[in-house]
Design a protein around this motif. Sequence first.
Motif, PDB file in Angstrom:
ATOM      1  N   TYR A 199      -9.527  -0.753  -5.797  1.00  0.00           N
ATOM      2  CA  TYR A 199     -10.100  -0.424  -4.482  1.00  0.00           C
ATOM      3  C   TYR A 199      -8.992  -0.026  -3.508  1.00  0.00           C
ATOM      4  N   THR A 200      -7.933  -0.826  -3.459  1.00  0.00           N
ATOM      5  CA  THR A 200      -6.842  -0.566  -2.518  1.00  0.00           C
ATOM      6  C   THR A 200      -6.231   0.809  -2.751  1.00  0.00           C
ATOM      7  N   THR A 201      -5.936   1.118  -4.010  1.00  0.00           N
ATOM      8  CA  THR A 201      -5.331   2.409  -4.328  1.00  0.00           C
ATOM      9  C   THR A 201      -6.265   3.559  -3.981  1.00  0.00           C
ATOM     10  N   GLY A 202      -7.532   3.446  -4.357  1.00  0.00           N
ATOM     11  CA  GLY A 202      -8.483   4.522  -4.073  1.00  0.00           C
ATOM     12  C   GLY A 202      -8.678   4.749  -2.584  1.00  0.00           C
ATOM     13  N   ALA A 203      -8.794   3.672  -1.824  1.00  0.00           N
ATOM     14  CA  ALA A 203      -8.993   3.807  -0.381  1.00  0.00           C
ATOM     15  C   ALA A 203      -7.761   4.420   0.282  1.00  0.00           C
ATOM     16  N   ILE A 204      -6.587   4.012  -0.163  1.00  0.00           N
ATOM     17  CA  ILE A 204      -5.352   4.562   0.400  1.00  0.00           C
ATOM     18  C   ILE A 204      -5.238   6.047   0.092  1.00  0.00           C
ATOM     19  N   ARG A 205      -5.528   6.423  -1.141  1.00  0.00           N
ATOM     20  CA  ARG A 205      -5.425   7.838  -1.513  1.00  0.00           C
ATOM     21  C   ARG A 205      -6.399   8.686  -0.699  1.00  0.00           C
ATOM     22  N   ARG A 206      -7.596   8.173  -0.478  1.00  0.00           N
ATOM     23  CA  ARG A 206      -8.569   8.927   0.320  1.00  0.00           C
ATOM     24  C   ARG A 206      -8.069   9.081   1.753  1.00  0.00           C
ATOM     25  N   GLU A 207      -7.523   8.010   2.318  1.00  0.00           N
ATOM     26  CA  GLU A 207      -7.042   8.090   3.691  1.00  0.00           C
ATOM     27  C   GLU A 207      -5.856   9.043   3.808  1.00  0.00           C
TER      28      GLU A 207
END
Length: 232
Positions: free
Chosen positions: A151-159
């Motif tokens: 979750y952390t990686t995916g959310a960061i990449r999207r941001e």
Amino acid sequence: MTVWDRPEPPARPVPLDRERIVAAAVALADEGGLAEVSLRKVAARLNAGPMRLYGFLATKEELFDLMVDEVKAEILPGAEEPPGDWREALRGIAHRTRRTALRHPWLADLLGGRPALGPNGLAVTEATLAALDGLADADTVLRATETVSAYTTGAIRREIAGLRAERDTGLTDREWQRASGSHVTRLLATGRFPALARFVHEAAEVDAETSFTTGLEWVLDAVAARLGEQPG
């Protein structure tokens, strides 16, 4: 043999070591992204010949590994931070990872994949696993930490992708929405996207930090529920 196990060559004629090489590479990446990082450009910044760097690094991928490990030091909890429960520990690691990626946007491109083997990367992994150690069996702990990390990686990449789009187009999200508003309005008026129309009109707009925090708390809720299913 990993890059961390390989001895460094003598520092002459230009004083050189992996610490200076990595610092120069991180500075280049902070300024222009990973595309700006090459052994030639790093050597030029250090006033050294490119071939000198091959005494310290075998490939550019090793340099990337060292860069990631360097900035992962920023994710580790500070010595002054009081110990908390598992949820507080994982929350802290996730938020520090996000803040580190915002300071070093290129990190988003290198998160995930194979386990980090550098000292700081291993320390982050240790802190993550230690937060849940003893609360469930090893497989459950690994799946839980993988879920939070995903979750952390995916959310960061999207941001980060959104910030790059803003930089490349010169438009903020709000400006882009206004520019594309008439197109979206026409599509929604066709009635082909009723669910999308409802959420466009009814959902609240939140900032990136609020979105990240909300999603993280939901993931931690799911981990808590799974831990509660473990035999006591």
